[in-house]
Structures are given as C-alpha cells and as structure tokens.
Design an enzyme around this catalytic site. Sequence first.
Site, PDB file in Angstrom:
ATOM      1  N   HIS A 123       1.170  -1.853  -0.048  1.00 39.21           N
ATOM      2  CA  HIS A 123      -0.076  -0.099  -0.174  1.00 39.21           C
ATOM      3  C   HIS A 123       0.827   0.934  -0.102  1.00 39.21           C
ATOM      4  O   HIS A 123       1.921   1.075   0.110  1.00 39.21           O
ATOM      5  CB  HIS A 123      -0.575  -0.104   0.905  1.00 39.21           C
ATOM      6  CG  HIS A 123      -1.781   0.846   1.405  1.00 39.21           C
ATOM      7  ND1 HIS A 123      -1.630   1.863   2.013  1.00 39.21           N
ATOM      8  CD2 HIS A 123      -3.552   0.860   1.349  1.00 39.21           C
ATOM      9  CE1 HIS A 123      -2.614   3.076   1.977  1.00 39.21           C
ATOM     10  NE2 HIS A 123      -3.571   2.223   1.468  1.00 39.21           N
ATOM     11  N   ASP A 200       3.001  -4.610   8.123  1.00 36.00           N
ATOM     12  CA  ASP A 200       1.867  -3.971   7.889  1.00 36.00           C
ATOM     13  C   ASP A 200       0.629  -4.708   7.883  1.00 36.00           C
ATOM     14  O   ASP A 200       0.650  -4.989   7.443  1.00 36.00           O
ATOM     15  CB  ASP A 200       1.839  -3.652   6.786  1.00 36.00           C
ATOM     16  CG  ASP A 200       0.100  -2.346   6.292  1.00 36.00           C
ATOM     17  OD1 ASP A 200      -0.045  -2.251   7.065  1.00 36.00           O
ATOM     18  OD2 ASP A 200       0.685  -1.954   4.550  1.00 36.00           O
ATOM     19  N   GLN A 203      -4.689  -5.302   7.289  1.00 31.55           N
ATOM     20  CA  GLN A 203      -5.937  -5.721   6.481  1.00 31.55           C
ATOM     21  C   GLN A 203      -5.870  -7.386   7.011  1.00 31.55           C
ATOM     22  O   GLN A 203      -6.761  -8.233   7.331  1.00 31.55           O
ATOM     23  CB  GLN A 203      -5.101  -6.221   5.328  1.00 31.55           C
ATOM     24  CG  GLN A 203      -5.826  -4.571   4.531  1.00 31.55           C
ATOM     25  CD  GLN A 203      -7.004  -4.890   4.563  1.00 31.55           C
ATOM     26  OE1 GLN A 203      -8.547  -4.741   4.162  1.00 31.55           O
ATOM     27  NE2 GLN A 203      -7.154  -3.228   3.547  1.00 31.55           N
ATOM     28  N   LYS A 226     -10.149  -0.523  10.629  1.00 30.77           N
ATOM     29  CA  LYS A 226     -11.090  -1.826   9.951  1.00 30.77           C
ATOM     30  C   LYS A 226     -11.171  -3.134  10.406  1.00 30.77           C
ATOM     31  O   LYS A 226     -11.409  -3.689  10.064  1.00 30.77           O
ATOM     32  CB  LYS A 226      -9.673  -2.182   9.490  1.00 30.77           C
ATOM     33  CG  LYS A 226      -9.458  -0.708   7.957  1.00 30.77           C
ATOM     34  CD  LYS A 226      -7.930  -1.530   7.097  1.00 30.77           C
ATOM     35  CE  LYS A 226      -7.307   0.022   6.889  1.00 30.77           C
ATOM     36  NZ  LYS A 226      -7.908   0.031   4.967  1.00 30.77           N
ATOM     37  N   CYS A 368      -4.671   2.674  -3.073  1.00 28.26           N
ATOM     38  CA  CYS A 368      -3.731   2.998  -2.774  1.00 28.26           C
ATOM     39  C   CYS A 368      -2.877   1.894  -2.662  1.00 28.26           C
ATOM     40  O   CYS A 368      -1.476   1.813  -2.782  1.00 28.26           O
ATOM     41  CB  CYS A 368      -3.618   2.695  -1.504  1.00 28.26           C
ATOM     42  SG  CYS A 368      -4.782   4.342  -0.972  1.00 28.26           S
TER      43      CYS A 368
END
Length: 412
Positions: A123, A200, A203, A226, A368
């Site tokens: 991302h 990261d 998600q 999220k 993104c």
Amino acid sequence: MALDVEKIRKDFPILKTQMNGKQLVYLDSAATSQKPKQVINAISRYYKTYNANIHRAIYKISEEATEGYIDSKEKLAKFIHAKKGLEIIYVRNTTEAINLVSLSWGNDNIKQGDHILISKMEHHSNIVPWQMLAKKKGAMLDYIELTPSMHIDMEDYKRKLQSRPKIVAFTHASNVLGTINDAKLMTKLAHDAGAVVLVDGAQSVPHIPVNVQEIDCDFFALSSHKMLGPSGIGALYAKEAMLDAMNPLFGGGDMIRSVDLQQSTWNELPWKFEAGTQNIEGAIGLRAAVKYLKKLGMENVHEHEKTLTRYALQRLSEIDYVKVHGPGINDVEKRLGVISFTIQGVHPHDAAAVLDSEGVAIRSGHHCAMPLVRNIIGQPAVSRMSFYIYNREEEIDKAIDAVSKAKKMFSK
Ligand code: C6P
C-alpha cells in the site's frame, strides 16, 4: 465454531440502512469496517459519563478515563500477543505508525548507500515513507518481486536480502490481492540477513489471528477503523528494546519527564511517543472492538471469511468475462476475503456505479497500491469486493447479479 451471522448482523445498526432505495450490501470492509453497537455505545458512554483528560487529574472521572485508555492498550497488546501494553503506541492509523518508524528509527539508523527493502504488493503507506527516507538519506529502495500467482517471490526475496538491507517492510496481507504473506518466515530470513522488520498489519489484524511474538517482527502497524473500531486511532507495536532506543517524533505535553529552559528528558514508555492529548474516545472504542472480536474468536472470523471467499471465487470463475486478480480458489487457506476483479469491456468505476445503484458498496480504483495495480496487474483500476463477519452468501449473489447487469449495460 461457525459464526452466527444473523445474530452478529443485529449488532450493526448500519446494516438496516437503504442505499439508493435498496437494502445496503456492504462489501467494502477492507476500506473500513462497520461498527457494532457495542463500540458505538462504549464511545457514547465515555462522552456521557466520564469524559475527561487522561494522566492529568486525580478526580474520579479522569481516573476512569485514564484507566480505560491504559486498559485499551493492555487489551490490544493481548489481542496481538505483544509481551506488554507499553509496546503499544497509539497513533492515528497504520500510515502514521509506519511514518513514525521511518521518521524516528529511520532517521537515526539509515545512512547514505544503505538498502531498504519492501515488496511490490505494498500500500502507498508502506512505500511513500520509505521513498521519502531514501531520498533524504541517499539510501536505496529495493522491491521484492511477485510470482505470477501473486505471492511474494521468495527466491527473489532471498536474493535481495544479499544486499543486506537495514530494514525490510512488507504487508502481512494485501489489500488488493488478498494474499496473506508468511510473515514469520519472512521475518526470520530478514533477521538472519541482519535487517530490522516492519510488518503492515492493517489488513491482517481484523481478519486473522495475529501473534507478533511468534512472527518476531520488530514493528507492526495497524488501524482501528478496519477492525470494528473508530477511525482516527491505530497502533504501532514495537519491541520494547526498539522503542527504548528510539527518539520521540513529537515533543510536547505528556511525553516528557522534566522540562528545563534549554532541554528536556523523556517520559517512560509508551508515553514518550504520545505527545499531547490523545484520542481517548478512540482508545475506548478500540477496546470495545477488540473485546467483540475476541469473543467471536479470530479463527472463527477467518473461517467465515474463507467460506465466503470460496463461494465468491467459485461464482466469479463461472463468468467468462470476469477476471480475478489475486490467488485463486485453491489458495483460499492463505487468502483474505478481498477479491479484486475486472469485467471485460466495463471500466471498474462504471461497474462500481452500477453496483451502487443496486445498493451494493464496493470500491474501485488503484486502492492506494499504484505500483501493484498499474505495473503488475496492468490495469489503471480494479473493482474490489471485501467481506467481514456480517456478510453472507446472498449478498455475494446480489453483487454478482449487479456485475452481470453492468456487463449488459456497457456491452450494448
Ligand atoms: N487500505 C483500502 O481500501 P490507514 O489509511 O492508515 O488506516 O491504512 C493504510 C493502509 C495500510 N496498509 C494496508 C495494507 C491497507 O490496506 C491500508 C488501507 C484501505 O484498501 C484504504 S486505501
């Protein structure tokens, strides 16, 4: 244990909403999740009954707010299996967490000629901060290639590690492809090559069980919005030793131990990194979100999403004018419920507009992740449906009906 989706749906007031005169079908949880009443009520209760600043006063409601804020970190730490609550720094979102590392750790540790290694499925949040750092320091930014099946190319990864990068930063799970990366193995290889590792987790944390100690990464970034929590709060997890060695990014109230006219000393962890009044209601809401997910069980959450993903991939594979971009149905075990696709002859924005008119919310665009969508997938944009605990198969049917409607409309 299977999730009781009908019971879960009752917790989400927004699911009763109509969009364009149709029952809302929300298939955009990768962008942001919907919020259960438990989260909404926790924030509301804070404002209604104990709204006060934290760390600053000894009266009852301030103590209650402080306790809630600290407990939120403890609960999040346990949720991702961090050793201690002090390893959790609250920030605004995943983007800020990564920038905190690039600006603080990166500024002190990256020198001219050093290598920084990221992957081609990142991302922008995990690309741009490293580009900025590389430019400032005269460092090299290298990329791990992807395989044709849209996984990290581990052979290429091992080759790139030979240049002994100072830091390797990669996504735990792709917001475009749905691919879940083997974060533990990638971290081990990076550590063996002498690199520090940032994962990261924007998600992954909302959808799969995460254990940062097992992964053994040095840094891990996540966003509350999220994972059923409010927006405006996220977290940087970092090993205590890393945080101890790092300089604070922002100066101001709360992050200091003492202030003289010309110099100051820093507060203990984690407060050294949290200058000024924090997002207290955000922390309270995030605590409620963590409690909600914990009660469901993250294994069960992932199982539910795998079932939906299998169903959607099967249905989409039966449509010859639809192409799915990401691991296929045989890879569902290591995949999120994030499905990017294109419809032959229909621009993704047109597809999303037709779905919108049918009450179905999906996202279209570069998500993104321009280097991935434009250069690797080879499209200016893709449509994306993404699932969560409140979705059911009949919603996927509605989305797919709208996909065929879009095809008919734009093929005339
Ligand atoms: N992806 C999506 O629709 P923030 O905006 O800081 O909360 O999260 C940034 C981010 C970082 N990494 C990954 C893998 C992400 O998916 C995201 C956010 C959203 O895909 C918004 S672009």
